[in-house]
Design a protein around this motif. Sequence first.
Motif, short mmCIF file in Angstrom:
data_model
loop_
_atom_site.label_atom_id
_atom_site.label_comp_id
_atom_site.label_asym_id
_atom_site.label_seq_id
_atom_site.Cartn_x
_atom_site.Cartn_y
_atom_site.Cartn_z
N ASP A 95 0.81 -1.21 0.00
CA ASP A 95 0.00 0.00 0.00
C ASP A 95 0.85 1.27 0.00
N VAL A 96 1.98 1.22 0.74
CA VAL A 96 2.83 2.40 0.93
C VAL A 96 4.29 1.99 0.78
N ILE A 97 5.04 2.78 0.03
CA ILE A 97 6.50 2.60 -0.03
C ILE A 97 7.14 3.86 0.53
N VAL A 98 8.02 3.67 1.51
CA VAL A 98 8.78 4.75 2.10
C VAL A 98 10.17 4.71 1.45
N VAL A 99 10.54 5.82 0.82
CA VAL A 99 11.70 5.86 -0.06
C VAL A 99 12.77 6.80 0.49
N PRO A 100 14.03 6.34 0.56
CA PRO A 100 15.12 7.23 0.97
C PRO A 100 15.52 8.14 -0.18
N MET A 101 16.27 9.19 0.13
CA MET A 101 16.73 10.08 -0.93
C MET A 101 18.03 10.77 -0.57
N GLY A 126 0.55 2.40 -5.31
CA GLY A 126 0.29 2.84 -3.95
C GLY A 126 0.89 4.20 -3.64
N LEU A 127 0.89 4.54 -2.36
CA LEU A 127 1.39 5.82 -1.86
C LEU A 127 2.92 5.80 -1.81
N LYS A 128 3.55 6.81 -2.40
CA LYS A 128 5.01 6.94 -2.43
C LYS A 128 5.40 8.09 -1.51
N ILE A 129 6.12 7.76 -0.44
CA ILE A 129 6.53 8.77 0.53
C ILE A 129 8.05 8.83 0.59
N GLY A 130 8.60 9.98 0.26
CA GLY A 130 10.04 10.20 0.37
C GLY A 130 10.37 10.71 1.76
N ILE A 131 11.52 10.29 2.27
CA ILE A 131 11.96 10.67 3.61
C ILE A 131 13.28 11.42 3.50
N ALA A 132 13.36 12.58 4.15
CA ALA A 132 14.59 13.36 4.10
C ALA A 132 14.66 14.30 5.30
N PHE A 133 15.85 14.80 5.53
CA PHE A 133 16.04 15.88 6.49
C PHE A 133 15.84 17.19 5.72
N ASP A 134 15.44 18.24 6.41
CA ASP A 134 15.22 19.54 5.75
C ASP A 134 16.48 20.01 5.02
N GLU A 135 17.64 19.69 5.59
CA GLU A 135 18.92 20.12 5.01
C GLU A 135 19.20 19.49 3.64
N GLN A 136 18.42 18.49 3.25
CA GLN A 136 18.64 17.82 1.97
C GLN A 136 17.90 18.50 0.82
N GLU A 137 17.14 19.53 1.11
CA GLU A 137 16.39 20.22 0.05
C GLU A 137 17.35 21.02 -0.82
N VAL A 138 17.15 20.94 -2.14
CA VAL A 138 17.93 21.72 -3.10
C VAL A 138 16.97 22.60 -3.91
N ALA A 139 17.50 23.65 -4.48
CA ALA A 139 16.64 24.59 -5.20
C ALA A 139 16.79 24.52 -6.71
N ASP A 140 17.74 23.75 -7.19
CA ASP A 140 18.06 23.84 -8.61
C ASP A 140 18.08 22.49 -9.33
N TYR A 141 17.15 21.62 -9.01
CA TYR A 141 17.12 20.31 -9.65
C TYR A 141 16.16 20.33 -10.83
N LEU A 142 16.62 19.85 -11.97
CA LEU A 142 15.78 19.72 -13.15
C LEU A 142 15.45 18.24 -13.30
N PRO A 143 14.20 17.82 -13.01
CA PRO A 143 13.84 16.40 -13.09
C PRO A 143 14.10 15.83 -14.48
N HIS A 144 14.51 14.56 -14.49
CA HIS A 144 14.72 13.84 -15.74
C HIS A 144 13.43 13.15 -16.15
N GLU A 145 13.34 12.76 -17.40
CA GLU A 145 12.14 12.12 -17.94
C GLU A 145 11.77 10.86 -17.17
N HIS A 146 12.77 10.11 -16.69
CA HIS A 146 12.50 8.85 -15.99
C HIS A 146 12.21 9.02 -14.50
N ASP A 147 12.39 10.22 -13.95
CA ASP A 147 12.16 10.45 -12.52
C ASP A 147 10.68 10.30 -12.17
N ILE A 148 10.43 9.66 -11.05
CA ILE A 148 9.07 9.47 -10.55
C ILE A 148 8.90 10.37 -9.32
#
Length: 161
Positions: A95-101, A126-148
């Motif tokens: 139902d849910v996948i918790v994903v590292p990043m 199902g539900l896709k939940i990414g897990i991260a620390f706030d410090e992992q946020e970036v401002a300049d990522y351009l998603p690729h065609e294959h990114d989910i």
Amino acid sequence: MDRKALIQKRKSIPDRSEKEKAIVEKLLPFLKGKRCAGYVAVRGEASIMNEHISYVPKVIGETEMVFMKAENLQPGTFGVPEPCGTEAIDPQQIDVIVVPMVAFMKTWRIGYGKGYYDRYLRSFDGLKIGIAFDEQEVADYLPHEHDIPMDRIITPTRIIE
């Protein structure tokens, strides 16, 4: 995107234990009563394993990953603890996948660059939940065609949808 630098930054995040508790507190409502897959934390990932996580990934072959019962874990591909079994769970049974990043921008996940999760998540409903620390946020990522994109990203201070 310099993933090595991002991983080093993640490893040096202070007050990890408190931040991981805050992440798990925000995550639990999404897991209770659900069939959940997660991950075993390595290389500074947020540790989220708890009684609600029943399945963890196992790499098979050069490009594929499956989820199996989170038991009898041994170092596997890339030194990551993996189940020793051979019986994969059907993605429709999760139902849910918790994903590292490694990092994130909005609901876009930046992983290690091999595409295992992106390939798996392509056929996951199902539900896709990414897990991260706030410090992992970036401002300049351009998603690729294959990114989910994730349905949600949970940090110690926010739930991003």
